[in-house]
Design a protein around this motif. Structure first.
Motif, PDB file in Angstrom:
ATOM      1  N   SER A  21       0.844  -1.189   0.000  1.00  0.00           N
ATOM      2  CA  SER A  21       0.000   0.000   0.000  1.00  0.00           C
ATOM      3  C   SER A  21       0.880   1.240   0.000  1.00  0.00           C
ATOM      4  N   CYS A  22       0.372   2.299  -0.580  1.00  0.00           N
ATOM      5  CA  CYS A  22       1.097   3.565  -0.605  1.00  0.00           C
ATOM      6  C   CYS A  22       0.094   4.690  -0.529  1.00  0.00           C
ATOM      7  N   ALA A  23       0.237   5.529   0.477  1.00  0.00           N
ATOM      8  CA  ALA A  23      -0.660   6.667   0.667  1.00  0.00           C
ATOM      9  C   ALA A  23       0.101   7.962   0.424  1.00  0.00           C
ATOM     10  N   ALA A  24      -0.479   8.831  -0.382  1.00  0.00           N
ATOM     11  CA  ALA A  24       0.124  10.124  -0.681  1.00  0.00           C
ATOM     12  C   ALA A  24      -0.536  11.210   0.156  1.00  0.00           C
ATOM     13  N   SER A  25       0.286  12.130   0.633  1.00  0.00           N
ATOM     14  CA  SER A  25      -0.240  13.261   1.397  1.00  0.00           C
ATOM     15  C   SER A  25       0.601  14.490   1.081  1.00  0.00           C
ATOM     16  N   GLY A  26       0.096  15.644   1.508  1.00  0.00           N
ATOM     17  CA  GLY A  26       0.818  16.879   1.260  1.00  0.00           C
ATOM     18  C   GLY A  26       0.176  17.692   0.150  1.00  0.00           C
ATOM     19  N   SER A  27       0.995  18.262  -0.698  1.00  0.00           N
ATOM     20  CA  SER A  27       0.505  19.135  -1.775  1.00  0.00           C
ATOM     21  C   SER A  27       0.020  18.294  -2.946  1.00  0.00           C
ATOM     22  N   GLU A  88      12.715 -14.206  -7.835  1.00  0.00           N
ATOM     23  CA  GLU A  88      13.157 -13.089  -8.667  1.00  0.00           C
ATOM     24  C   GLU A  88      12.339 -11.821  -8.465  1.00  0.00           C
ATOM     25  N   ASP A  89      11.283 -11.896  -7.680  1.00  0.00           N
ATOM     26  CA  ASP A  89      10.529 -10.690  -7.325  1.00  0.00           C
ATOM     27  C   ASP A  89      11.163  -9.964  -6.138  1.00  0.00           C
ATOM     28  N   THR A  90      12.170 -10.555  -5.535  1.00  0.00           N
ATOM     29  CA  THR A  90      12.847  -9.925  -4.418  1.00  0.00           C
ATOM     30  C   THR A  90      13.469  -8.607  -4.853  1.00  0.00           C
ATOM     31  N   ALA A  91      13.116  -7.550  -4.146  1.00  0.00           N
ATOM     32  CA  ALA A  91      13.592  -6.213  -4.508  1.00  0.00           C
ATOM     33  C   ALA A  91      13.065  -5.213  -3.486  1.00  0.00           C
ATOM     34  N   VAL A  92      13.580  -3.993  -3.601  1.00  0.00           N
ATOM     35  CA  VAL A  92      12.958  -2.872  -2.895  1.00  0.00           C
ATOM     36  C   VAL A  92      11.914  -2.294  -3.836  1.00  0.00           C
ATOM     37  N   TYR A  93      10.705  -2.180  -3.363  1.00  0.00           N
ATOM     38  CA  TYR A  93       9.592  -1.678  -4.165  1.00  0.00           C
ATOM     39  C   TYR A  93       9.328  -0.217  -3.791  1.00  0.00           C
ATOM     40  N   TYR A  94       9.290   0.627  -4.824  1.00  0.00           N
ATOM     41  CA  TYR A  94       9.102   2.058  -4.647  1.00  0.00           C
ATOM     42  C   TYR A  94       7.754   2.493  -5.198  1.00  0.00           C
ATOM     43  N   CYS A  95       7.056   3.261  -4.425  1.00  0.00           N
ATOM     44  CA  CYS A  95       5.796   3.862  -4.867  1.00  0.00           C
ATOM     45  C   CYS A  95       6.099   5.168  -5.589  1.00  0.00           C
ATOM     46  N   ILE A  96       5.344   5.448  -6.625  1.00  0.00           N
ATOM     47  CA  ILE A  96       5.452   6.735  -7.295  1.00  0.00           C
ATOM     48  C   ILE A  96       4.078   7.383  -7.409  1.00  0.00           C
TER      49      ILE A  96
END
Length: 111
Positions: A21-27, A88-96
């Motif tokens: 999950s990734c929640a965006a906040s701010g501007s 092979e899915d092992t990784a750091v996952y980044y939200c954009i």
């Protein structure tokens, strides 16, 4: 400034599932693209899945049929359901969210 807070990473056995999950906040004003990239050790960062505000999606070939991206525009949140995980899915996952990046969450697939 937009802040992205990711959650849901962890250690899972091959064939297992995780939901990021990734929640965006701010501007925030009508975020157009939300999604996920990943970076495995020694490899370049790569697209996993993205979703536009209108509902269009795009997936990396390696995750098609296993991962599903969804988003809640009202809550500025994006999710990544990951099934049948492979080592092979092992990784750091980044939200954009448009041009903004999260700090990343580690996903490790190992027996």
């Amino acid at each position: 400034q937009v802040q992205l807070v990711e959650s849901g990473g962890g250690l899972v056995q091959p064939g297992g599932s995780l939901r990021l999950s990734c929640a965006a906040s701010g501007s925030i004003f009508n975020i157009y693209v939300m999604g996920w990239y990943r970076q495995a050790p020694g490899k370049q960062r790569e697209l996993v899945a993205i979703s536009t505000r209108g509902g269009a999606t795009n997936y990396a070939d390696s995750v098609k049929g296993r991962f599903t991206i969804s988003r809640d525009n009202a809550k500025n949140t994006v999710f990544l359901q990951m099934n049948n995980l492979k080592p092979e899915d092992t990784a750091v996952y980044y939200c954009i969210a448009d041009s903004n990046w999260g700090q990343g969450t580690q996903v490790t697939v190992s027996s």
